[in-house]
Scaffold this active site. Sequence first.
Site, PDB file in Angstrom:
ATOM      1  N   CYS A   1      -2.552   9.803  -6.227  1.00 41.86           N
ATOM      2  CA  CYS A   1      -3.673   9.523  -5.314  1.00 41.86           C
ATOM      3  C   CYS A   1      -4.742  10.604  -5.477  1.00 41.86           C
ATOM      4  O   CYS A   1      -4.462  11.776  -5.280  1.00 41.86           O
ATOM      5  CB  CYS A   1      -3.222   9.485  -3.862  1.00 41.86           C
ATOM      6  SG  CYS A   1      -4.650   9.321  -2.759  1.00 41.86           S
TER       7      CYS A   1
ATOM      8  N   GLY B   1      -8.447  -2.214 -15.423  1.00 36.65           N
ATOM      9  CA  GLY B   1      -9.450  -2.949 -16.182  1.00 36.65           C
ATOM     10  C   GLY B   1      -9.122  -4.397 -16.462  1.00 36.65           C
ATOM     11  O   GLY B   1      -9.718  -4.992 -17.365  1.00 36.65           O
TER      12      GLY B   1
ATOM     13  N   LYS C   1       0.864  -1.185   0.000  1.00 36.07           N
ATOM     14  CA  LYS C   1       0.000   0.000   0.000  1.00 36.07           C
ATOM     15  C   LYS C   1       0.902   1.238   0.000  1.00 36.07           C
ATOM     16  O   LYS C   1       2.000   1.214   0.560  1.00 36.07           O
ATOM     17  CB  LYS C   1      -0.872  -0.017   1.258  1.00 36.07           C
ATOM     18  CG  LYS C   1      -1.708   1.232   1.499  1.00 36.07           C
ATOM     19  CD  LYS C   1      -2.832   1.395   0.493  1.00 36.07           C
ATOM     20  CE  LYS C   1      -3.631   2.688   0.747  1.00 36.07           C
ATOM     21  NZ  LYS C   1      -4.618   2.933  -0.339  1.00 36.07           N
ATOM     22  N   SER C   2       0.441   2.315  -0.621  1.00 27.66           N
ATOM     23  CA  SER C   2       1.210   3.562  -0.574  1.00 27.66           C
ATOM     24  C   SER C   2       1.362   4.012   0.871  1.00 27.66           C
ATOM     25  O   SER C   2       0.384   4.079   1.613  1.00 27.66           O
ATOM     26  CB  SER C   2       0.495   4.653  -1.368  1.00 27.66           C
ATOM     27  OG  SER C   2       0.503   4.345  -2.743  1.00 27.66           O
TER      28      SER C   2
ATOM     29  N   GLY D   1     -11.438  -1.039 -12.467  1.00 28.80           N
ATOM     30  CA  GLY D   1     -12.188  -2.178 -12.999  1.00 28.80           C
ATOM     31  C   GLY D   1     -12.449  -2.096 -14.487  1.00 28.80           C
ATOM     32  O   GLY D   1     -11.924  -1.241 -15.191  1.00 28.80           O
TER      33      GLY D   1
ATOM     34  N   GLY E   1      -6.107  -4.888  -9.563  1.00 24.90           N
ATOM     35  CA  GLY E   1      -6.725  -4.156  -8.456  1.00 24.90           C
ATOM     36  C   GLY E   1      -8.105  -4.675  -8.120  1.00 24.90           C
ATOM     37  O   GLY E   1      -8.271  -5.543  -7.264  1.00 24.90           O
TER      38      GLY E   1
ATOM     39  N   GLY F   1      -8.490   7.138   1.148  1.00 24.98           N
ATOM     40  CA  GLY F   1      -7.835   8.181   1.947  1.00 24.98           C
ATOM     41  C   GLY F   1      -6.508   7.745   2.550  1.00 24.98           C
ATOM     42  O   GLY F   1      -6.131   8.169   3.651  1.00 24.98           O
ATOM     43  N   LEU F   2      -5.809   6.862   1.823  1.00 25.48           N
ATOM     44  CA  LEU F   2      -4.463   6.427   2.206  1.00 25.48           C
ATOM     45  C   LEU F   2      -4.377   5.764   3.586  1.00 25.48           C
ATOM     46  O   LEU F   2      -3.470   6.078   4.372  1.00 25.48           O
ATOM     47  CB  LEU F   2      -3.489   7.617   2.160  1.00 25.48           C
ATOM     48  CG  LEU F   2      -2.878   7.915   0.795  1.00 25.48           C
ATOM     49  CD1 LEU F   2      -2.159   9.275   0.830  1.00 25.48           C
ATOM     50  CD2 LEU F   2      -1.875   6.832   0.401  1.00 25.48           C
TER      51      LEU F   2
ATOM     52  N   ASN G   1      -3.261   4.745 -12.535  1.00 27.97           N
ATOM     53  CA  ASN G   1      -4.028   4.752 -11.291  1.00 27.97           C
ATOM     54  C   ASN G   1      -5.505   4.863 -11.681  1.00 27.97           C
ATOM     55  O   ASN G   1      -5.850   4.967 -12.861  1.00 27.97           O
ATOM     56  CB  ASN G   1      -3.574   5.946 -10.430  1.00 27.97           C
ATOM     57  CG  ASN G   1      -3.794   5.677  -8.943  1.00 27.97           C
ATOM     58  OD1 ASN G   1      -4.803   5.097  -8.542  1.00 27.97           O
ATOM     59  ND2 ASN G   1      -2.856   6.103  -8.122  1.00 27.97           N
TER      60      ASN G   1
HETATM   61  C1  DHB Z   1      -5.553   5.937  -2.409  1.00 26.97           C
HETATM   62  C2  DHB Z   1      -6.065   5.808  -3.670  1.00 26.97           C
HETATM   63  C3  DHB Z   1      -5.209   5.832  -4.741  1.00 26.97           C
HETATM   64  O1  DHB Z   1      -5.640   5.697  -6.024  1.00 26.97           O
HETATM   65  C4  DHB Z   1      -3.855   5.989  -4.530  1.00 26.97           C
HETATM   66  O2  DHB Z   1      -3.038   6.023  -5.562  1.00 26.97           O
HETATM   67  C5  DHB Z   1      -3.352   6.125  -3.258  1.00 26.97           C
HETATM   68  C6  DHB Z   1      -4.209   6.093  -2.189  1.00 26.97           C
HETATM   69  C7  DHB Z   1      -6.436   5.920  -1.257  1.00 26.97           C
HETATM   70  O3  DHB Z   1      -7.523   6.519  -1.324  1.00 26.97           O
HETATM   71  O4  DHB Z   1      -6.048   5.323  -0.219  1.00 26.97           O
END
Ligand code: DHB
Length: 308
Positions: free
Chosen positions: A127, A247, A44-45, A218, A268, A71-72, A190
């Site tokens: 994001c 997709g 995850k980021s 998707g 994803g 929201g990360l 993204n």
């Molecule tokens: C989130 C969504 C994203 O597309 C991304 O690149 C990083 C974070 C998120 O909402 O957590």
Amino acid sequence: MDLSTTIAGVHFSTCLMNASGARCVTQEDLEQLGESHAGAIVTKSMTPLARSGNPEPRYVSFDGGSINSMGLPNLGYPAYATLIPGLRRFKKPIVASIAGLKPADFLEAVSAINDAKPDLMEVNLSCPNIPGKPQIGYDFQASEELLLRVRDLAAVPFGVKLPPYFDPVHHEAMAEVLSRVGVSFLTVINSVGNGLVLDPESETVVIKPKGGFGGIGGRMIKPVALANVRAFWKLLGDTVQIIGTGGVETGQDVFEHILCGASAVQIGTVLVDEHVQVFERLERELAEWLKKKGYDSVNACRGKLKEL
Ligand code: DHB
């Protein structure tokens, strides 16, 4: 069938992996990816501080796609720095996704994650879900400034995760930034940011944050994803590797990404829906497509899309 690939000099035994965000937040998520057929573990980021993310509901899948405004939510980079060495036992590449609410956050995370020695870093410029924080990838100058600073710090090869672009001028402008900086790979796309999904019966939006606006993923975004893979592949050729995402539901979709120029493909929405078993299905379906079309490897098929 040879489904292996190489990204920025790193060998992947199969070209399929999770997209950052999909089932990769917790230690348990990351270990499940390790035990699965995924060709890599993408985190995850991560941000400096742990975050619980936006209020729920914040992810909904529907026929044709998904909408999210997470929201990360993430454990914070110190936790991932601690976890990454343990993930090495799965003997597959580890990709650390780096994000932040401001440039200094990215630089802090890159410095700290260097010591954990992931194989690659994916710098997330896209994001769409933090209120008041535009996607950096839509600001070419800000992207270049940030990436130049990342380049000075990163001790492992790094790439960028980009938002979708909808105009060739924007593909060209970003390709020039990436060439000047010398990034090693790019991940496109993204989610299509700030879409809106409704429930007409209840006359409501389906997710709570940002008045219902969120990133669309998707099946419905596949043409946008393929166009971005193809556009960057034509501009950058084999100077950088492209990880296609967007997709992908079937092996046919993976095959199409590879035809457009992708060296690897991230999953994803269907990973969220089907869990990690999805990788075995996609591997089998991709192998069938490659065989049917006379290719003996992912490498042989990459970029072979014909134009009329
Ligand atoms: C989130 C969504 C994203 O597309 C991304 O690149 C990083 C974070 C998120 O909402 O957590």
